[in-house]
Write an enzyme that holds these catalytic residues in place. Structure first.
Site, PDB file in Angstrom:
ATOM      1  N   LYS A 108       1.039  -1.102   0.138  1.00  0.00           N
ATOM      2  CA  LYS A 108       0.072   0.451  -0.017  1.00  0.00           C
ATOM      3  C   LYS A 108       0.669   1.504   0.229  1.00  0.00           C
ATOM      4  O   LYS A 108       0.776   1.754  -0.825  1.00  0.00           O
ATOM      5  CB  LYS A 108      -0.897   0.050   1.537  1.00  0.00           C
ATOM      6  CG  LYS A 108      -2.086  -1.011   0.713  1.00  0.00           C
ATOM      7  CD  LYS A 108      -2.940  -0.537   1.195  1.00  0.00           C
ATOM      8  CE  LYS A 108      -4.380  -1.932   1.851  1.00  0.00           C
ATOM      9  NZ  LYS A 108      -5.369  -1.280   2.518  1.00  0.00           N
ATOM     10  N   LYS A 191      -9.800 -10.544 -10.151  1.00  0.00           N
ATOM     11  CA  LYS A 191     -11.516 -10.861  -9.260  1.00  0.00           C
ATOM     12  C   LYS A 191     -11.969  -9.774  -9.957  1.00  0.00           C
ATOM     13  O   LYS A 191     -11.051  -8.289  -9.669  1.00  0.00           O
ATOM     14  CB  LYS A 191     -11.201 -10.933  -8.270  1.00  0.00           C
ATOM     15  CG  LYS A 191     -10.714 -10.120  -7.121  1.00  0.00           C
ATOM     16  CD  LYS A 191     -10.321 -10.692  -5.861  1.00  0.00           C
ATOM     17  CE  LYS A 191     -10.283  -9.219  -4.964  1.00  0.00           C
ATOM     18  NZ  LYS A 191     -10.661  -9.360  -3.586  1.00  0.00           N
ATOM     19  N   LYS A 194     -13.248  -3.471  -6.087  1.00  0.00           N
ATOM     20  CA  LYS A 194     -13.682  -2.018  -5.816  1.00  0.00           C
ATOM     21  C   LYS A 194     -12.203  -1.091  -6.577  1.00  0.00           C
ATOM     22  O   LYS A 194     -12.676   0.477  -6.810  1.00  0.00           O
ATOM     23  CB  LYS A 194     -14.134  -1.633  -4.789  1.00  0.00           C
ATOM     24  CG  LYS A 194     -13.260  -1.789  -3.438  1.00  0.00           C
ATOM     25  CD  LYS A 194     -13.772  -1.689  -3.012  1.00  0.00           C
ATOM     26  CE  LYS A 194     -13.290  -2.052  -0.875  1.00  0.00           C
ATOM     27  NZ  LYS A 194     -14.105  -3.203  -0.201  1.00  0.00           N
TER      28      LYS A 194
END
Ligand code: ATP
Ligand code: LTN
Length: 325
Positions: A108, A191, A194
């Site tokens: 991240k 997949k 979002k």
């Protein structure tokens, strides 16, 4: 059992068929706690009035899909202040080195290279450890990406128990009951997520029926025209079959024998999803129309969660030997 979800982004069909539906069916089997972890979302929140609204909407989604406030404990993390309090104590039980090895932080922070990387993003696993340990949790159903965080929680709990005496139950990660794995309708080898670049392959739980039908009709299928369940060779068609199977309860293989063309499969899958979501959307709209009632359901969850959490925090503080107030 504890599972948590962050109020970031809109809930999509993958979240529902892959995870939330299992939460609902599992609520009668275990003493289930479900946290909407808004404090975790703060690690990347930079604008006002975003997180609260997302929290409320996610609460409505959780009740709309069928979590029963009289059975499961659905609560907002920031409403149970023990999370922050134990979170600090956990930060003092985990080392800089251990946190530095967390792959989620490495990924991240690398992705946010030119953005603000908060210290919270780094210490996040300590708060997650507090989430888990506060409820004497035995089982945390999580996907692979979270296993490292459950391991570090165990390590922290072992260290704390060793330093200050037996305080915390050691949790373990369990594989969530296999739900459907829903792939992006435009890119069926990835997949549904979002964080996808565009949302043309993404079906939101609260999307209107016409938009859902349009997305299914435009779903990418495979180059030949045979309807067969084969994830490797025919990812697009197999994804539709698996979604249809998840809606109807039949097997994707059996469903495949009923179709000779892609068109009707797309339409039927779209319609099945619309029908599956119809009651969920109706309940969601009702819940969102009565904000006071929704907030009172969340308060009730926080009160139940708070009772357990307060006892655990007090035990930890006592065992450390903090001077009582
Ligand atoms: P992101 O990709 O941005 O991390 P996400 O859309 O994958 O987000 P998460 O918040 O990570 O969603 O996941 C919430 C839950 O939904 C998890 O239990 C996860 O396993 C499940 N889930 C997410 N996407 C899918 C999918 N496409 N199919 C099945 N389950 C999914
Ligand atoms: N880190 C998790 C969300 C999360 C969580 C938890 C999951 C926060 N606290 C406690 C299980 C138990 C995520 O990013 N999905």
């Amino acid at each position: 059992m504890l599972s948590c979800i962050q109020p970031t982004g809109e809930v999509h069909l993958g979240n529902y068929l892959g995870a939330l539906r299992n939460w609902v069916s599992g609520q009668h089997e275990k003493d289930a706690f479900h946290g909407i972890v808004d404090l975790h979302a703060l690690t990347i929140t930079e604008a006002p009035d975003v997180v609260g609204q997302a929290t409320l909407q996610l609460g409505a989604v959780l009740f709309a899909v069928g979590l029963d406030p009289d059975v499961a404990t659905v609560f907002v993390q920031s409403h149970v202040t023990e999370h922050s309090q134990l979170g600090w104590i956990m930060e003092c039980q985990v080392s800089f080195g251990e946190l530095s090895r967390m792959t989620q932080f490495k990924d991240k922070s690398a992705k946010r290279e030119h953005d603000f990387v908060s210290a919270g993003l780094f210490t996040y696993p300590a708060l997650q450890a507090a989430d888990i340990l506060l409820y004497d949790t035995d089982e945390v159903p999580v996907g692979d990406d979270q296993r490292q965080h459950i391991e570090i929680t165990r390590d922290i709990a072992i260290r704390f128990n060793h330093r200050f005496g037996d305080t915390f139950v050691l949790p373990k990660a369990v594989m969530p009951k296999a739900g459907a794995r829903v792939m992006d309708l435009q890119d069926p080898t990835s997949k549904m997520s979002k964080s996808a670049g565009s949302d043309t392959g993404l079906v939101y739980l609260m999307e209107d029926p016409a938009a859902i039908m349009k997305k299914f009709k435009r779903a990418v299928t495979d180059s030949d025209s045979e309807v067969r369940f084969d994830r490797e060779a025919k990812p697009g068609v197999s994804n539709l079959l698996e979604i249809l199977a998840a809606c109807t309860g039949e097997s994707p293989e059996a469903l495949a024998t009923r179709y000779t063309q892609y068109g009707p499969l797309k339409t039927d899958t779209g319609e099945a999803v619309v029908e599956l979501l119809r009651p969920v959307q109706a309940r969601y709209t009702e819940l969102m129309a009565d904000r006071a009632e929704l907030q009172s359901l969340l308060r009730k969850g926080a009160a139940k969660a708070g009772e357990v959490a307060a006892a655990t925090l007090a035990r930890a503080q006592r065992n450390i030997g903090l001077l009582p107030a």
